[in-house]
Scaffold this motif. Structure first.
Motif: not given
Length: 129
Positions: A107-112
């Protein structure tokens, strides 16, 4: 074609609350990362949160942690951003965005911003007395 429509912005006094909505249409994927971003005048777009559809877990930027909460109504294909204890520095145009590609394992996510493929038109939030 996936489309995103934000709503719920407006003018609120410091310390107040707003709830933004992001309604998705044309969405056929079983997986998505949903992000919220904001952009203030003269500033770069800033990531606010990201949510993985795999388990609904959400990552928040430090600047909004403990004040903003993401929730979702799967049946309505809608994601909400509940914003509490708003501050003048929260004033910005708020955007929701979707990535149909995993950002990483689990469930890794990035706010990029560069990791997102679909964007809404934005909704203005103004925090002022």
């Amino acid at each position: 074609q996936l489309q995103l429509v934000e709503s719920g912005g407006g003018l609120v006094q410091p310390g107040g609350s707003l709830r933004l909505s992001c309604a998705a249409s044309g969405f056929t994927s079983d997986y998505a990362v949903i992000g919220w971003f904001r952009q203030a005048p003269g500033k770069e777009r800033e990531g606010v949160s990201c949510t993985s559809s795999s388990d609904g877990s959400t990552f928040y930027a430090i600047s909004v942690r403990d004040r903003f909460t993401v929730s979702r109504d799967i049946a309505k294909n809608t994601v909400y951003l509940e914003m509490n204890n708003l501050k003048p520095e929260d004033t910005a145009v708020y955007y929701c965005a979707v990535s149909l590609r995993p950002h990483g394992p689990g469930s890794v996510c990035y706010i990029l911003a560069r990791k997102y493929d679909y964007w809404g038109q934005g909704t203005q939030v103004t925090v002022s007395s």
